[in-house]
Scaffold this motif. Structure first.
Motif, PDB file in Angstrom:
ATOM      1  N   ALA A   3       0.813  -1.209   0.000  1.00  0.00           N
ATOM      2  CA  ALA A   3       0.000   0.000   0.000  1.00  0.00           C
ATOM      3  C   ALA A   3       0.856   1.272   0.000  1.00  0.00           C
ATOM      4  CB  ALA A   3      -0.940  -0.003   1.206  1.00  0.00           C
ATOM      5  N   LYS A   4       1.966   1.246   0.749  1.00  0.00           N
ATOM      6  CA  LYS A   4       2.831   2.436   0.803  1.00  0.00           C
ATOM      7  C   LYS A   4       3.469   2.717  -0.558  1.00  0.00           C
ATOM      8  CE  LYS A   4       4.103   2.409   5.673  1.00  0.00           C
ATOM      9  NZ  LYS A   4       5.230   2.356   6.616  1.00  0.00           N
ATOM     10  N   THR A   5       3.897   1.649  -1.215  1.00  0.00           N
ATOM     11  CA  THR A   5       4.502   1.818  -2.538  1.00  0.00           C
ATOM     12  C   THR A   5       3.475   2.336  -3.525  1.00  0.00           C
ATOM     13  OG1 THR A   5       6.053   0.022  -2.088  1.00  0.00           O
ATOM     14  CG2 THR A   5       5.751   0.639  -4.396  1.00  0.00           C
ATOM     15  N   PRO A  24      11.582   5.549 -16.637  1.00  0.00           N
ATOM     16  CA  PRO A  24      12.925   4.961 -16.677  1.00  0.00           C
ATOM     17  C   PRO A  24      13.250   4.230 -15.369  1.00  0.00           C
ATOM     18  CG  PRO A  24      12.978   7.241 -17.433  1.00  0.00           C
ATOM     19  CD  PRO A  24      11.610   6.993 -16.868  1.00  0.00           C
ATOM     20  N   GLN A  25      14.005   3.168 -15.501  1.00  0.00           N
ATOM     21  CA  GLN A  25      14.373   2.367 -14.333  1.00  0.00           C
ATOM     22  C   GLN A  25      15.060   3.200 -13.265  1.00  0.00           C
ATOM     23  OE1 GLN A  25      16.376  -1.353 -15.096  1.00  0.00           O
ATOM     24  NE2 GLN A  25      17.399  -1.289 -13.121  1.00  0.00           N
ATOM     25  N   LEU A  26      15.967   4.072 -13.653  1.00  0.00           N
ATOM     26  CA  LEU A  26      16.688   4.883 -12.663  1.00  0.00           C
ATOM     27  C   LEU A  26      15.746   5.780 -11.866  1.00  0.00           C
ATOM     28  CD1 LEU A  26      19.934   5.804 -14.623  1.00  0.00           C
ATOM     29  CD2 LEU A  26      19.655   4.151 -12.760  1.00  0.00           C
ATOM     30  N   ALA A  36      14.021  -2.418  -5.119  1.00  0.00           N
ATOM     31  CA  ALA A  36      12.582  -2.369  -5.405  1.00  0.00           C
ATOM     32  C   ALA A  36      12.313  -1.703  -6.747  1.00  0.00           C
ATOM     33  CB  ALA A  36      11.842  -1.628  -4.287  1.00  0.00           C
ATOM     34  N   GLY A  37      13.044  -0.650  -7.058  1.00  0.00           N
ATOM     35  CA  GLY A  37      12.861   0.036  -8.335  1.00  0.00           C
ATOM     36  C   GLY A  37      13.220  -0.843  -9.518  1.00  0.00           C
ATOM     37  N   ARG A  38      14.317  -1.566  -9.386  1.00  0.00           N
ATOM     38  CA  ARG A  38      14.742  -2.480 -10.451  1.00  0.00           C
ATOM     39  C   ARG A  38      13.713  -3.600 -10.637  1.00  0.00           C
ATOM     40  NH1 ARG A  38      19.567  -2.734  -8.941  1.00  0.00           N
ATOM     41  NH2 ARG A  38      19.282  -4.337  -7.366  1.00  0.00           N
ATOM     42  N   MET A  39      13.257  -4.179  -9.524  1.00  0.00           N
ATOM     43  CA  MET A  39      12.287  -5.267  -9.593  1.00  0.00           C
ATOM     44  C   MET A  39      10.966  -4.799 -10.215  1.00  0.00           C
ATOM     45  SD  MET A  39      10.684  -7.625  -6.566  1.00  0.00           S
ATOM     46  CE  MET A  39       9.683  -6.289  -5.923  1.00  0.00           C
TER      47      MET A  39
END
Length: 98
Positions: A3-5, A24-26, A36-39
């Motif tokens: 929920a926070k994400t 963008p991934q970055l 978490a960003g990459r996943m």
């Protein structure tokens, strides 16, 4: 995704998988952290490298006993509890042995 994400992404107007896939991934890594960003970026593009265990360990064990009729005898209750405990012990030992 928790929920926070979801709330954080929503603050940036990212409400769908398509929205996330366009970022963008970055940028996702900056918002959510590297892992978490990459996943999230990978999954938004249909890539999931998680290994699936075909034989996962059960999260819990259980045992049950059904009386043939309503039972009020405390001695019968104790015998049933002992049988349940024995059954669970057998299951636990078997799970440890693999």
């Amino acid at each position: 995704m928790g929920a926070k994400t979801a709330a954080l992404l929503g603050e940036y107007g990212l409400r769908t998988v398509g929205d996330v896939a366009d970022v963008p991934q970055l940028t996702l890594q900056r918002l959510l952290g590297a892992r978490a960003g990459r996943m999230l970026h990978e999954r938004a593009h249909g890539r999931d490298t998680a290994v699936v265990d075909p034989n996962p360990e059960p999260a819990s064990l259980s045992s049950d006993h059904h009386f043939t009729r309503d039972e009020l005898d405390p001695a019968q209750h104790r015998r049933a509890l002992i049988a349940l405990a024995d059954n669970l012990g057998t299951q636990l030992r078997a799970s440890v042995r693999g």
